[in-house]
Design an enzyme around this catalytic site. Structure first.
Site, short mmCIF file in Angstrom:
data_model
loop_
_atom_site.label_atom_id
_atom_site.label_comp_id
_atom_site.label_asym_id
_atom_site.label_seq_id
_atom_site.Cartn_x
_atom_site.Cartn_y
_atom_site.Cartn_z
N ARG A 128 0.67 -1.45 0.35
CA ARG A 128 -0.13 -0.07 -0.02
C ARG A 128 0.81 0.85 0.67
NH1 ARG A 128 -4.60 -0.89 4.63
NH2 ARG A 128 -5.36 1.02 3.36
N ASP A 326 -15.27 2.21 3.48
CA ASP A 326 -14.89 0.92 4.22
C ASP A 326 -16.48 0.25 3.34
OD1 ASP A 326 -12.60 1.66 4.77
OD2 ASP A 326 -13.46 1.67 7.12
C1 S3P Z 1 -10.12 5.35 8.24
C2 S3P Z 1 -9.68 5.75 7.69
C3 S3P Z 1 -9.92 4.85 5.66
C4 S3P Z 1 -10.70 3.28 6.17
C5 S3P Z 1 -9.67 2.79 7.33
C6 S3P Z 1 -9.70 3.65 8.65
C7 S3P Z 1 -9.76 5.66 9.73
O1 S3P Z 1 -8.05 5.20 5.00
O2 S3P Z 1 -10.70 3.22 4.99
O3 S3P Z 1 -10.54 1.77 6.96
O4 S3P Z 1 -9.34 5.22 10.99
O5 S3P Z 1 -8.81 6.90 10.16
P1 S3P Z 1 -7.96 6.10 4.53
O6 S3P Z 1 -8.01 7.27 5.16
O7 S3P Z 1 -6.81 6.09 4.04
O8 S3P Z 1 -9.34 6.79 3.59
#
Ligand code: S3P
Length: 450
Positions: A128, A326
């Site tokens: 990632r 998500d």
């Molecule tokens: C999260 C933010 C989201 C989400 C992840 C949890 C967090 O990711 O997809 O499961 O706890 O800040 P992104 O910041 O990449 O959108």
């Protein structure tokens, strides 16, 4: 993909109406943040309802490696923090397993310290992109050493005095916003983060709760400017973690799809930055009753009564993506049983989740007889309301690519499909929802682990 020894294939079969009441485990995002801020604050933090999934436990281990003392007392967790600015240099690499949230938030938190921190993760996390966090950290003076591009494993070393930064988020990401705010805690002066569209706001809320000096300004067009004064004192708090709406999504969609279902999901976080799926399903005709809305620990929560519903396809607007980012895999499954077409836009971020979720969802849907189309950043699914022909009669399994939400979404699909739906590996579900199998079975879902 060949299955390694630790893989746990699973299969879901057409089930009779689901019924009963379930309590969803704690919100993953809030749980990470409670351990991080508790581990940093002076004094004790008491956390009830913490999600005891692998992702969160890895964040706890990382905070322990930097001096926090964390233990479980009865049902609650107690964290004794180091005091802001007083983290210790970790003597071991910090292993975040599958968790982008743990890795990125702690890159911000620890990366600005004048010591070496090594970040590692599993095969999914090591693929990632980390540049989104590393770029602004570099501006603050952080040195980055990576073997390959901006991917894990990575070593960070902060400068003696990190530089205050004003940064506009190039992607709608709560992880990037949070990483910068956590970095800002150890920066003299103000750190300013500008987000053009609101993403989950748990970090801001919790920072304010722990005593950080923080201001938030929202413009008419929705742009938010969050400013944090660094090097202030944080004080331990009592944190009550509500149930995770992203986990609630699985029994919720299962009940909508399986004829005769009537279930209640209690204690679900209803923060508006997280409720896009509920809104979308309601637009599709879902019978979701929001029961007893109330406040708990500074967050909106409610119980959800969900009954089987006939769904109709809708077009989901791009602007809604951050509030349900998500939930697209399970929405795609719901769409596979809706009348007509559902079109989901603004999905580019799905490409860089635990798997390339857009590609993984499309592969899984096609394997199970669903008509769908994929663009760079959109997905269109044509449903089959009676589930006829859906599933895989030959027993071919969906490849989950170390992605918990793919695993759970396709098991939900099998509960309403004519044929069973199998997945190659359910072991990764433990990262976010270790109770998933037992909880679904308690509602009457037919899911077997091989
Ligand atoms: C999260 C933010 C989201 C989400 C992840 C949890 C967090 O990711 O997809 O499961 O706890 O800040 P992104 O910041 O990449 O959108």
């Amino acid at each position: 993909m060949s299955q390694d020894a630790a893989s746990k294939p699973a299969i879901a079969r057409k089930s009779a109406g689901l019924s009963g009441t379930v309590r969803i485990p704690g919100d993953k995002s809030i749980s990470h943040r409670a351990l991080i801020l508790g581990g940093l604050a002076s004094g004790k933090t008491r956390i009830s309802g913490l999600l005891e999934g692998e992702d969160v436990l890895n964040t706890g281990k990382a905070m322990q490696a930097m001096g926090a003392v964390i233990c479980k007392e009865g049902d609650a967790w107690t964290v004794s923090g180091t005091g802001n600015g007083a983290l210790l240099a970790p003597e071991v690499p910090l292993d975040f397993g599958n968790s982008g949230t743990g890795a990125r938030l702690i890159m911000g938190l620890a990366g600005v310290y004048d010591f070496d921190t090594v970040f590692t993760g599993d095969a999914s996390l090591s693929r990632r992109p980390m540049g989104r966090v590393l770029d602004p950290l570099r501006r603050m003076g952080v040195q980055v050493k990576a073997v390959e591009g901006d991917r894990l494993p990575i070593m960070l070393r902060g400068p003696e005095t990190p530089a205050p930064t004003r940064y506009t988020l190039p992607v709608a990401s709560a992880q990037v916003k949070s990483a910068l705010l956590l970095a800002g805690l150890n920066v003299p002066g103000a750190t300013t983060v500008i987000e053009p569209a609101i993403t989950r706001d748990h970090t801001e809320k919790m920072l304010a709760g722990f005593g950080a000096e923080l201001s938030i300004k929202t413009d008419k067009d929705g742009t938010r400017t969050i400013q944090l004064q660094g090097r202030g004192k944080l004080t331990g708090q009592i944190v009550d973690v509500p149930g995770d709406p992203s986990s609630a999504a699985f029994p919720l969609v299962a009940a909508l799809l399986v004829p005769g279902s009537d279930i209640t999901i209690s204690n679900v976080l209803m923060n508006q930055t997280r409720t896009g799926l509920i809104l979308t399903l309601q637009e599709m005709g879902a019978d979701i009753e929001i029961v007893d809305p109330r406040l708990a620990g500074g967050e909106d929560i409610a119980d959800l009564r969900v009954r089987h519903s006939e769904l109709t396809g809708v077009s989901v607007p791009t602007e809604r993506a951050p509030s349900m980012i998500d939930e697209y895999p399970v929405l795609a499954v719901a769409a596979a049983f809706a009348k007509g077409r559902t079109v989901m836009n603004g999905l580019q971020e799905l490409r860089v989740k635990e798997s390339d979720r857009l590609a993984t969802v499309v592969e899984g849907l096609k394997l199970n007889g669903v008509q769908c189309e994929e663009g760079n950043d959109w997905l269109s699914v044509t449903g089959r309301p009676d589930g006829k022909g859906l599933g895989n009669a030959a027993g071919e399994q969906v490849i989950t690519h170390l992605d918990h939400r793919i695993a759970m979404s396709f098991l939900v699909m099998g509960l309403a499909s004519e044929h069973p739906v199998g997945i190659d590996d359910g072991s990764v579900i433990a990262t976010s929802f270790p109770q998933f199998m037992g909880l679904m079975e308690s509602l009457g879902a037919k899911i077997e682990q091989a």
